[in-house]
Design an enzyme around this catalytic site. Sequence first.
Site, PDB file in Angstrom:
ATOM      1  N   LYS A  62       0.828  -1.210   0.000  1.00 62.19           N
ATOM      2  CA  LYS A  62       0.000   0.000   0.000  1.00 62.19           C
ATOM      3  C   LYS A  62       0.855   1.250   0.000  1.00 62.19           C
ATOM      4  O   LYS A  62       0.483   2.250  -0.599  1.00 62.19           O
ATOM      5  CB  LYS A  62      -0.957   0.017   1.204  1.00 62.19           C
ATOM      6  CG  LYS A  62      -2.155  -0.886   1.013  1.00 62.19           C
ATOM      7  CD  LYS A  62      -3.261  -0.535   1.994  1.00 62.19           C
ATOM      8  CE  LYS A  62      -4.454  -1.466   1.825  1.00 62.19           C
ATOM      9  NZ  LYS A  62      -5.407  -1.346   2.948  1.00 62.19           N
ATOM     10  N   LYS A  71      -6.314 -14.711  -9.469  1.00 64.44           N
ATOM     11  CA  LYS A  71      -7.541 -14.678  -8.665  1.00 64.44           C
ATOM     12  C   LYS A  71      -8.462 -13.529  -9.106  1.00 64.44           C
ATOM     13  O   LYS A  71      -7.981 -12.461  -9.468  1.00 64.44           O
ATOM     14  CB  LYS A  71      -7.125 -14.476  -7.201  1.00 64.44           C
ATOM     15  CG  LYS A  71      -8.218 -14.760  -6.217  1.00 64.44           C
ATOM     16  CD  LYS A  71      -7.712 -14.565  -4.789  1.00 64.44           C
ATOM     17  CE  LYS A  71      -8.851 -14.110  -3.927  1.00 64.44           C
ATOM     18  NZ  LYS A  71      -8.480 -13.333  -2.773  1.00 64.44           N
ATOM     19  N   LYS A  75     -11.636  -7.741  -6.625  1.00 61.82           N
ATOM     20  CA  LYS A  75     -12.580  -6.631  -6.774  1.00 61.82           C
ATOM     21  C   LYS A  75     -11.890  -5.349  -7.216  1.00 61.82           C
ATOM     22  O   LYS A  75     -12.532  -4.438  -7.703  1.00 61.82           O
ATOM     23  CB  LYS A  75     -13.400  -6.419  -5.493  1.00 61.82           C
ATOM     24  CG  LYS A  75     -12.607  -6.045  -4.273  1.00 61.82           C
ATOM     25  CD  LYS A  75     -13.535  -5.921  -3.067  1.00 61.82           C
ATOM     26  CE  LYS A  75     -12.724  -5.807  -1.789  1.00 61.82           C
ATOM     27  NZ  LYS A  75     -13.502  -5.941  -0.585  1.00 61.82           N
TER      28      LYS A  75
END
Length: 334
Positions: free
Chosen positions: A115, A197, A200
């Site tokens: 992040k 995978k 979202k």
Amino acid sequence: MFGEQKVSYSGVQPSGNLTIGNYLGAIRNFSEYSEKYKTFYCVVDSHAITVRQVPVELRRRTYETLALYMACGLDPEKNTLYVQSMVHEHAELAWILNCFTMFGELSRMTQFKDKSARHADNINAGLFTYPVLMAADILLYQTDVVPVGIDQKQHVELCRDIAERINQLYPGTFTVPEPIVSKSGMKIMSLAEPTKKMSKSDENTNAVVYILDDRDTIIRKFKRAVTDSGAEVRFDPEEKPGVSNLMSIYSCFSGKSLEEIEREFAGKGYGDFKLAVGEVTADALAPVQKKFYELLADKAALEAQMKKGAEEASWYARRTLSKVQKKLGFLQVR
Ligand code: TRP
């Protein structure tokens, strides 16, 4: 353990755009936990502000997340559903845990490293101590098990280390929790790159089917899904990752076994198969979506739910926090 009860705890980010991967891999099975555990599901708005949020959107997504989890089958009578910032003990315990967590430990967290690379202009202290707030979430409820995705396992392990450290100094303070990582058998892959995978946050929205996508969108996305060379509907994740992923999805939503599906589509092309996967997915999600929009239309009822959830959660949180404060030597003058 809280008294005689085994506790399961999980936190969910307030983002409305959950995918069928989240649904099949985790949410759909949540209701099973409430049979065995005292279960808590928390919408973690305090975690969300570690990256910049637009206030109106954060508000909207907080309502939506609660409504979506309820629409997916989480019964507020059997599970404690609440919003993190409404239970102030989370922030208070987080401060205490900060004083028992080492700089070096937090520096090693993979998610922090990722992040801070992605938000290089806003590497704030909250982003760094994110796992400590998460540990506070978990430890406040004397949690036994934490169902999480694999990406959160490291944070739960840090939480265990913190709990054990405090228990060494002050015996009997916390239950030490175990992460439960959902089986990879349920892992749903991207429709565009079936070896990755389904995520979202994928920028290619055609690769991802959201729980709230409408019927036409769902069918269109499956029509465009990447398949493999050949024309046979056969389960072989190595050789045919695209078709195998679609078969898993079809199987999860229809309840049919992989062999049944192979038989059903023997001699038919990929086109028919992809349409069938789209239809079965849209059919299965229709009642969830209907419920979601009904719940979302009644903000007052959702707020009443949030209030009730926060009251339930506070009862547990208060007891743990005051136990910790006592052990540390804080005065309890009331
Ligand atoms: N960090 C988790 C995530 O991003 C969300 C979370 C916050 C959580 N607190 C938690 C998960 C406590 C499990 C337990 O998915």
